[in-house]
Design a protein around this motif. Structure first.
Motif, PDB file in Angstrom:
ATOM      1  N   TYR A  51      -5.768   5.268   4.068  1.00  0.00           N
ATOM      2  CA  TYR A  51      -5.616   5.050   5.443  1.00  0.00           C
ATOM      3  C   TYR A  51      -7.206   4.265   5.790  1.00  0.00           C
ATOM      4  N   GLY A  52      -7.003   3.221   6.572  1.00  0.00           N
ATOM      5  CA  GLY A  52      -8.331   2.585   7.020  1.00  0.00           C
ATOM      6  C   GLY A  52      -8.259   2.131   8.443  1.00  0.00           C
ATOM      7  N   GLU A  75     -10.145   7.864  12.678  1.00  0.00           N
ATOM      8  CA  GLU A  75     -11.024   6.896  12.089  1.00  0.00           C
ATOM      9  C   GLU A  75     -11.438   7.154  10.716  1.00  0.00           C
ATOM     10  N   ASP A  77     -11.874   5.454   6.670  1.00  0.00           N
ATOM     11  CA  ASP A  77     -11.567   4.509   5.241  1.00  0.00           C
ATOM     12  C   ASP A  77     -11.344   5.667   4.090  1.00  0.00           C
ATOM     13  N   SER A  79      -8.987   7.121   0.651  1.00  0.00           N
ATOM     14  CA  SER A  79      -7.792   6.706  -0.291  1.00  0.00           C
ATOM     15  C   SER A  79      -7.704   8.035  -1.340  1.00  0.00           C
ATOM     16  N   GLY A  94     -13.682   8.316   0.134  1.00  0.00           N
ATOM     17  CA  GLY A  94     -14.066   8.029   1.631  1.00  0.00           C
ATOM     18  C   GLY A  94     -14.225   8.988   2.445  1.00  0.00           C
TER      19      GLY A  94
END
Length: 186
Positions: A51-52, A75, A77, A79, A94
């Motif tokens: 998700y980013g 919100e 970043d 993985s 992240g």
């Protein structure tokens, strides 16, 4: 392609009895831009998740107009590659933050994540704060989860003013199986 409200949606999805692969689902509008991916490889028994970006509640409302899922903001970043059989080989990286994520149709009743602040590195998740409500009970969780050869070990602190363990147990108890095969029931 475009959805009502100037919401742009794109991606590549494949699935079947032997795989699930959601590659690069993108969602964007005037206030949101997010990229998501999810995959499962049954031959290696691994899950991959990414998700980013920033996803605002208004974009979710455009996507799922009559849904019981809502989020004010997600919100980050983040993985992860998680090996089901060998958790010690898993890797997470992240950070992820969310506020006011509501899932009204969760199998165990309404789930509300009021605040999530999480970081991950290597094979360790650090939950800086998870403030959630489940079945009308509110709790805050902080701590760490480590994946190693023994599985997942948790070192968590749970804070709640009141916590009815019997209600939580009932909320998570699976529904009873029907008696006998469908052909035997009337």
């Amino acid at each position: 392609f475009y959805l009502p409200g100037e919401l742009k949606l794109g991606g590549d999805v494949s699935f079947g009895p032997d795989h699930l692969n959601l590659q690069c689902l993108t969602l964007s509008d005037g206030s949101s831009q997010a990229l998501m991916a999810l995959g499962y490889d049954p031959s290696q028994r691994t899950w991959e998740l990414m998700y980013g970006g920033i996803l605002e509640g208004a974009a979710l409302a455009k996507l799922w107009r009559k849904s019981a899922v809502f989020a004010e903001r997600i919100e980050g970043d983040f993985s992860a590659r998680v090996w089901v059989e060998r958790p010690e080989d898993s890797h997470v990286q992240g950070q992820l933050k969310a506020s006011n994520v509501i899932w009204d149709t969760a199998p165990w009743g309404g789930l509300i994540i009021r605040h999530l602040d999480m970081e991950a590195q290597g094979n360790t998740f650090e939950i800086k704060q998870l403030d959630l409500g489940l079945d009308e009970q509110r709790t805050t969780i902080t701590g760490k989860a480590d994946m190693d050869a023994q599985g997942i070990s948790l070192d968590l602190t749970l804070a709640a003013r009141t916590l009815d363990l019997k209600r939580l147990e009932q909320a998570f108890r699976p529904a009873p199986a029907p008696d006998g095969p469908a052909s035997e029931r009337t």
